[in-house]
Design a protein around this motif. Structure first.
Motif, PDB file in Angstrom:
ATOM      1  N   ILE A  55       0.830  -1.213   0.000  1.00 23.56           N
ATOM      2  CA  ILE A  55       0.000   0.000   0.000  1.00 23.56           C
ATOM      3  C   ILE A  55       0.863   1.261   0.000  1.00 23.56           C
ATOM      4  N   GLY A  56       2.179   1.109   0.091  1.00 23.43           N
ATOM      5  CA  GLY A  56       3.079   2.255  -0.008  1.00 23.43           C
ATOM      6  C   GLY A  56       3.211   3.022   1.301  1.00 23.43           C
ATOM      7  N   THR A  57       4.257   3.816   1.372  1.00 22.65           N
ATOM      8  CA  THR A  57       4.570   4.544   2.612  1.00 22.65           C
ATOM      9  C   THR A  57       3.529   5.598   2.957  1.00 22.65           C
ATOM     10  N   ALA A  58       3.054   6.346   1.972  1.00 22.56           N
ATOM     11  CA  ALA A  58       2.097   7.425   2.260  1.00 22.56           C
ATOM     12  C   ALA A  58       0.797   6.871   2.815  1.00 22.56           C
ATOM     13  N   ALA A  59       0.260   5.835   2.175  1.00 21.28           N
ATOM     14  CA  ALA A  59      -0.988   5.247   2.648  1.00 21.28           C
ATOM     15  C   ALA A  59      -0.809   4.591   4.009  1.00 21.28           C
ATOM     16  N   LEU A  60       0.309   3.889   4.195  1.00 16.74           N
ATOM     17  CA  LEU A  60       0.551   3.252   5.490  1.00 16.74           C
ATOM     18  C   LEU A  60       0.680   4.287   6.594  1.00 16.74           C
ATOM     19  N   THR A  61       1.350   5.386   6.310  1.00 15.99           N
ATOM     20  CA  THR A  61       1.470   6.456   7.303  1.00 15.99           C
ATOM     21  C   THR A  61       0.092   6.953   7.726  1.00 15.99           C
ATOM     22  N   ALA A  62      -0.778   7.187   6.756  1.00 17.23           N
ATOM     23  CA  ALA A  62      -2.132   7.662   7.070  1.00 17.23           C
ATOM     24  C   ALA A  62      -2.897   6.643   7.902  1.00 17.23           C
ATOM     25  N   VAL A  63      -2.771   5.362   7.558  1.00 15.38           N
ATOM     26  CA  VAL A  63      -3.447   4.303   8.315  1.00 15.38           C
ATOM     27  C   VAL A  63      -2.968   4.295   9.765  1.00 15.38           C
ATOM     28  N   LEU A  64      -1.657   4.360   9.965  1.00 11.04           N
ATOM     29  CA  LEU A  64      -1.109   4.294  11.313  1.00 11.04           C
ATOM     30  C   LEU A  64      -1.497   5.509  12.145  1.00 11.04           C
ATOM     31  N   VAL A  65      -1.520   6.671  11.531  1.00 10.84           N
ATOM     32  CA  VAL A  65      -1.930   7.869  12.267  1.00 10.84           C
ATOM     33  C   VAL A  65      -3.388   7.759  12.695  1.00 10.84           C
ATOM     34  N   GLU A  66      -4.270   7.394  11.777  1.00 10.53           N
ATOM     35  CA  GLU A  66      -5.689   7.288  12.121  1.00 10.53           C
ATOM     36  C   GLU A  66      -5.940   6.150  13.107  1.00 10.53           C
ATOM     37  N   TYR A  67      -5.221   5.046  12.936  1.00  8.21           N
ATOM     38  CA  TYR A  67      -5.328   3.939  13.889  1.00  8.21           C
ATOM     39  C   TYR A  67      -4.938   4.427  15.289  1.00  8.21           C
ATOM     40  N   GLY A  68      -3.797   5.111  15.352  1.00 11.54           N
ATOM     41  CA  GLY A  68      -3.316   5.591  16.642  1.00 11.54           C
ATOM     42  C   GLY A  68      -4.248   6.585  17.292  1.00 11.54           C
ATOM     43  N   ARG A  69      -4.817   7.471  16.502  1.00 10.83           N
ATOM     44  CA  ARG A  69      -5.766   8.442  17.053  1.00 10.83           C
ATOM     45  C   ARG A  69      -6.985   7.743  17.627  1.00 10.83           C
ATOM     46  N   SER A  70      -7.487   6.752  16.909  1.00  9.42           N
ATOM     47  CA  SER A  70      -8.670   6.033  17.378  1.00  9.42           C
ATOM     48  C   SER A  70      -8.362   5.217  18.633  1.00  9.42           C
ATOM     49  N   ALA A  71      -7.284   4.439  18.597  1.00 12.34           N
ATOM     50  CA  ALA A  71      -6.953   3.587  19.738  1.00 12.34           C
ATOM     51  C   ALA A  71      -6.625   4.400  20.978  1.00 12.34           C
ATOM     52  N   SER A  72      -6.010   5.556  20.772  1.00 15.03           N
ATOM     53  CA  SER A  72      -5.598   6.377  21.917  1.00 15.03           C
ATOM     54  C   SER A  72      -6.773   7.010  22.650  1.00 15.03           C
ATOM     55  N   ASP A  73      -7.954   6.956  22.070  1.00 13.94           N
ATOM     56  CA  ASP A  73      -9.129   7.457  22.779  1.00 13.94           C
ATOM     57  C   ASP A  73      -9.434   6.632  24.022  1.00 13.94           C
ATOM     58  N   TRP A  74      -8.989   5.359  24.025  1.00 12.44           N
ATOM     59  CA  TRP A  74      -9.277   4.502  25.194  1.00 12.44           C
ATOM     60  C   TRP A  74      -8.032   3.789  25.729  1.00 12.44           C
ATOM     61  N   ALA A  75      -6.986   3.675  24.907  1.00  9.25           N
ATOM     62  CA  ALA A  75      -5.759   3.003  25.356  1.00  9.25           C
ATOM     63  C   ALA A  75      -4.801   4.026  25.948  1.00  9.25           C
ATOM     64  N   GLY A  76      -4.254   3.723  27.107  1.00  8.71           N
ATOM     65  CA  GLY A  76      -3.341   4.656  27.748  1.00  8.71           C
ATOM     66  C   GLY A  76      -1.993   4.741  27.065  1.00  8.71           C
ATOM     67  N   ARG A  77      -1.592   3.663  26.412  1.00  8.68           N
ATOM     68  CA  ARG A  77      -0.302   3.622  25.744  1.00  8.68           C
ATOM     69  C   ARG A  77      -0.414   2.679  24.550  1.00  8.68           C
ATOM     70  N   LEU A  78       0.287   3.002  23.471  1.00 10.96           N
ATOM     71  CA  LEU A  78       0.170   2.242  22.228  1.00 10.96           C
ATOM     72  C   LEU A  78       1.559   1.959  21.666  1.00 10.96           C
ATOM     73  N   VAL A  79       1.808   0.703  21.292  1.00 13.33           N
ATOM     74  CA  VAL A  79       3.083   0.367  20.663  1.00 13.33           C
ATOM     75  C   VAL A  79       2.825  -0.500  19.433  1.00 13.33           C
ATOM     76  N   PHE A  80       3.422  -0.095  18.322  1.00 12.82           N
ATOM     77  CA  PHE A  80       3.394  -0.894  17.103  1.00 12.82           C
ATOM     78  C   PHE A  80       4.612  -1.816  17.124  1.00 12.82           C
ATOM     79  N   VAL A  81       4.385  -3.100  16.899  1.00 17.50           N
ATOM     80  CA  VAL A  81       5.469  -4.083  16.848  1.00 17.50           C
ATOM     81  C   VAL A  81       5.680  -4.436  15.386  1.00 17.50           C
ATOM     82  N   ASN A  82       6.804  -3.993  14.826  1.00 15.08           N
ATOM     83  CA  ASN A  82       6.999  -4.034  13.380  1.00 15.08           C
ATOM     84  C   ASN A  82       7.818  -5.227  12.913  1.00 15.08           C
ATOM     85  N   GLY A  83       7.235  -6.000  11.977  1.00 17.52           N
ATOM     86  CA  GLY A  83       7.913  -7.166  11.439  1.00 17.52           C
ATOM     87  C   GLY A  83       8.478  -6.994  10.051  1.00 17.52           C
TER      88      GLY A  83
END
Length: 213
Positions: free
Chosen positions: A61-89
């Motif tokens: 999906i390319g770097t630009a699209a992945l960046t957008a996904v991760l930002v929106e994911y993080g914004r959504s998850a951070s509404d209820w999660a106190g801390r967030l870590v992406f584990v990258n493979g």
């Protein structure tokens, strides 16, 4: 804790979601070791894999699209999660993670990311990843199809790879030698990856790019 992988060709012998399986195994291992209650989310299975695009099965999906996904994911998850870590493979995701996690942190969200790394690893679908899959998913490793790939150090291959991707240096899509892999070695490698990520998460010292040091 969010496993982040990719869908890409891993030689003729490993599944397309190899990186995702590794990231998920590491995340689960880390969560089991940490004192606080960490949830492991369903993995994000698509990443930036343009260097493998010449091989069938690769979906990038390319770097630009992945960046957008991760930002929106993080914004959504951070509404209820106190801390967030992406584990990258998957190494190709690093540029997107650097921007996305730095953005989340600049917005006041407590996010970081951790790479699944081990000293002395080969680059792609070779000894390291094949050993890991023999440990994690042994029935999905097609040992009758594995082939030795390009064993030249990646640093020396990078100029050619930047021009023509992995196909320019390995017709079979393998960087390393999978034929030396064993499940016992995979168990050891996974243990080292989990140990390293546990230390990073427990220390919680994100750099300017959000990577935990």
């Amino acid at each position: 804790m969010v496993p982040l992988g990719s869908t890409e060709q891993h030689g003729p012998h490993l599944p397309l979601d190899t990186d995702t399986r590794v990231a998920t195994a590491v995340a689960r291992g880390v969560a089991a070791r940490l004192e606080h209650d960490w949830l492991v989310a369903p993995a994000i299975a698509y990443g930036a894999s343009g260097e493998h695009q010449s091989f069938p099965g690769t979906i990038s999906i390319g770097t630009a699209a992945l960046t957008a996904v991760l930002v929106e994911y993080g914004r959504s998850a951070s509404d209820w999660a106190g801390r967030l870590v992406f584990v990258n493979g998957h190494g190709g995701n690093a540029a997107a993670l650097n921007v996305a996690v730095a953005t989340l942190r600049s917005e006041g969200r407590d996010a970081g990311w951790c790479p699944c790394v081990v000293a002395g690893a080969d680059a792609h679908a070779g000894h390291t990843e094949t050993s890991l899959l023999l440990h994690i998913s042994p029935t999905d490793v097609l040992t009758d199809r594995w082939l030795v790939g390009n064993r030249v150090p990646v640093a020396e291959l990078l100029p050619s790879m930047r021009r023509g991707g992995v196909a320019a240096v390995s017709p079979v899509g393998v960087l390393g030698d999978p034929t030396t892999a064993t499940a016992a070695e995979g168990r050891r490698i996974l243990g080292e990856m989990v140990d390293g990520c546990v230390r990073r998460v427990a220390r919680w010292m994100p750099g300017a790019d959000g990577m935990l040091t």
